[in-house]
Scaffold this active site. Sequence first.
Site, mmCIF file in Angstrom:
data_model
loop_
_atom_site.group_PDB
_atom_site.id
_atom_site.type_symbol
_atom_site.label_atom_id
_atom_site.label_comp_id
_atom_site.label_asym_id
_atom_site.label_seq_id
_atom_site.Cartn_x
_atom_site.Cartn_y
_atom_site.Cartn_z
ATOM 1 N N ASP A 372 0.854 -1.197 0.000
ATOM 2 C CA ASP A 372 0.000 0.000 0.000
ATOM 3 C C ASP A 372 0.888 1.244 0.000
ATOM 4 O O ASP A 372 2.106 1.158 0.220
ATOM 5 C CB ASP A 372 -0.903 -0.032 1.254
ATOM 6 C CG ASP A 372 -1.979 1.055 1.243
ATOM 7 O OD1 ASP A 372 -2.335 1.534 0.157
ATOM 8 O OD2 ASP A 372 -2.458 1.417 2.339
ATOM 9 N N GLU A 375 2.865 4.902 -4.031
ATOM 10 C CA GLU A 375 2.949 5.808 -5.197
ATOM 11 C C GLU A 375 4.284 6.560 -5.239
ATOM 12 O O GLU A 375 4.743 6.816 -6.372
ATOM 13 C CB GLU A 375 1.783 6.798 -5.168
ATOM 14 C CG GLU A 375 0.426 6.149 -5.368
ATOM 15 C CD GLU A 375 -0.041 5.302 -4.167
ATOM 16 O OE1 GLU A 375 0.333 5.670 -3.039
ATOM 17 O OE2 GLU A 375 -0.731 4.310 -4.365
ATOM 18 N N ASP A 460 -8.991 3.502 -2.769
ATOM 19 C CA ASP A 460 -10.036 3.941 -1.847
ATOM 20 C C ASP A 460 -11.308 4.395 -2.556
ATOM 21 O O ASP A 460 -11.568 5.587 -2.688
ATOM 22 C CB ASP A 460 -9.510 5.067 -0.962
ATOM 23 C CG ASP A 460 -8.349 4.599 -0.106
ATOM 24 O OD1 ASP A 460 -8.101 3.375 -0.056
ATOM 25 O OD2 ASP A 460 -7.675 5.455 0.495
HETATM 26 O O1 MIG Z 1 -4.125 6.342 4.492
HETATM 27 O O2 MIG Z 1 -3.706 1.138 5.605
HETATM 28 O O3 MIG Z 1 -5.962 2.252 0.181
HETATM 29 O O4 MIG Z 1 -6.982 0.111 1.662
HETATM 30 O O5 MIG Z 1 -6.952 0.366 4.450
HETATM 31 C C1 MIG Z 1 -4.781 5.160 4.269
HETATM 32 C C2 MIG Z 1 -4.854 1.904 5.708
HETATM 33 C C3 MIG Z 1 -3.818 4.028 4.062
HETATM 34 C C4 MIG Z 1 -4.978 3.167 2.147
HETATM 35 C C5 MIG Z 1 -5.473 1.942 1.465
HETATM 36 C C6 MIG Z 1 -6.521 1.284 2.302
HETATM 37 C C7 MIG Z 1 -5.960 0.946 3.660
HETATM 38 C C8 MIG Z 1 -5.437 2.218 4.330
HETATM 39 N N1 MIG Z 1 -4.434 2.868 3.479
#
Ligand code: MIG
Length: 739
Positions: A372, A375, A460
């Site tokens: 996650d 980017e 999201d």
């Molecule tokens: O700022 O890890 O897209 O699926 O639950 C949010 C927490 C960070 C973004 C992800 C989301 C995840 C969340 N992350």
Amino acid sequence: MKKTQEKPEWLEARNLKTREDLWLKLDKDIFAGKCSLTEHTIDGVRVLRLGVSPAIDRDPPLSFAVTETEMDGFDQPGEFKETDLPLNLFFKQIAEDHFRIGFDLPEKSQCFALGERLSDVNLRGRRHTLFNYSDNLHIPSLDTMYVSIPFLVVADLHRSQYHGILLDSPAWQSWSLDEELNDRGVVDLLSRRGWTIYMMEADCLPDLIASYTALTGRSKIPPDWALGHHQSRWSYPDQETLLAVGKKMRESEIPCDCLVLDIDYMDEYRVFTHSKERFPDFKQVVDELDSLGLKTTCILDPGVKKEEKFSVYADGKKRDFFVRRGDQRPFLGKVWPGPSVFPDFLRHDVRVWWSAQHGFFVDNNIAGVWNDMNEPCLIDSPCPMPPQSKELPPEDKQMFMQALPEGKVGHYEVRNLYGFQMARASFEGLLALRPDERPFVLTRSGYAGVQRYSAVWLGDNMSWWEHLALSIPMLINMGLSGVPFTGVDVGGFGDNCSAELLTRWYELGIFYPFFRNHSSMLGVVQEPWVFGDKTEARIRHLVGMRYRLLPYIKRLFFEHARNGAPLIRPLFWSYPDDQEVYDIDDQFLFGDDIMVAPVTKRGHRSRVVYFPRGKWIPLEGGAVIEGGRYLRVELELGTVPAFARVGSIIPTVPVIQSTREYQQAPVIFKCFGDGIGLFIEDDGISFEYENDGYNEWLLTVLDGKPKVECVNYGYIAPERKYYLDLNGEVTELRLQSPT
Ligand code: MIG
């Protein structure tokens, strides 16, 4: 008389000469670099490669998208005239940091692919900026998304002409597709490194995607368990909650294969750790879930907490593996653990080191890794180069520097590769640590070729009806961008889900190749049982259908491995001569044999479905529907909104609680009339299938009489039974191994 243009300053400064002899429509007064055109044939499709470097003494940059074996194929320098270039493609360099590439968009053609796009299927008529960025409010104006795949399909469906353009550059770029209604596409690319374009041409979409995915690689067949139902939440806060969710799944008999740990399993968000307070018996809990047939996967973010006593930080710092700013100071960004540093995943040695850290997961029996924030995303920070950007900042002002074999480079030039290279490190790490198992990696960010390493979910979304509907065109375009293993959060991530929305989302979600219910802690919980018994029963039924279709879903992944076909396909994939389907993006084909047409509107209990030519039967049974027309179909809550093509044979299994029961489960061939269908079985976990270690059977039913042919026999399967289901009449079938 035409005034001779003066050489721009930046050309003088670099002491570059202009090249006069290029046959491309270059802007001769400015372009000073080197370009080459080579040709290659992939599966009968001609692929031209145009490499452009801004300097005469440099080659075009290395590719990350294209697999090494395919790179070797491009050895023939072309002898072409500019008119040979498909779509009259041309380019010019309009500033030191700015290339412009133009091409024709034939009048009636449509545009597809480009990776993750918050858009209808047809991308024509607007601008699409490719610069990986995390925005958590997916409203229609959102342009920069998490995944950038600079591959555009220009499809003239009316004339069966399909062009593919892969602009292989991970730098900021914006594709304007007929914004001015002048039948032109224009790409503005802000880069000083140069780039490569691959152009291909085919007379059908499947051939085009086959050649694109031969070039950039295909997905491995996921392990069986990863094709099951995943249950997630930001976050299951402690081991008791996690275990309770697993047990509840089993008690309520909702099939499930995987529970997901979001960031709160960690020790103060330190990567490769777990909290000693909330998950004191981490491995035991994971093992206990495993004994219930539930795998556990963990989230992994790129940011490493800056803290001297934290070993991952200290070790990476000692080895100089974290990115530095232009002024050489370490780059610090704010993410969950507070000030953090970021590995330079472009470097091979850094990836190997990161891969090795995955020992933490493997030691704890964690089955897969979810990447996650890659980017990379920093908390509260705007897009570093927003969609309207006109110039590239100097190298040392691009957040941080990264290392390529060719030297240091500003981050923005290679930003779109960051998540891709991180996912690669996770994939290669799991592969090295568990060489006999197909790794499962899920990533949010990516670039062309990401399918080689990872599944992708679309970030999201919201618990909004609009986002339920939008998932169809978005996933269609991901598939046409070469990425088959995709899905969106079932139920929606942000905001509050409801009983009706969750039910409808499961109706569609059981056909997402990657099938996961996930939600944010800011909204209500949305496990299958939270909205009462009726909703739970409907979801149980729907998830049951997912599991029944597992042999068919596996077959679709084998198909992808062979020809690059996505699982989620637009109707014009199979019916390109039927103009009626050209603009349909609230229905899709799930492989050749199933058409899905979900209800995506609150309160609706029926919808109009277009049935392409041929005949169709509701997947759950019902009267034959004549195709070639629209029909209003009743779709009560909890109904599987899908139709089987008459003439298909769909391999199924009875409902099972997890894929642990899959190998022994009897296989039932559901015949929709006389027809033909494949069934493929393998061990569902190892790479043996790549060495012929699978069985493939071709089943034909003619006048109600079955015939089975063994196409490949390379796997000794555990004993299981096979049945033929012909309009509800079930008979046992023998699949004999060749002696
Ligand atoms: O700022 O890890 O897209 O699926 O639950 C949010 C927490 C960070 C973004 C992800 C989301 C995840 C969340 N992350």
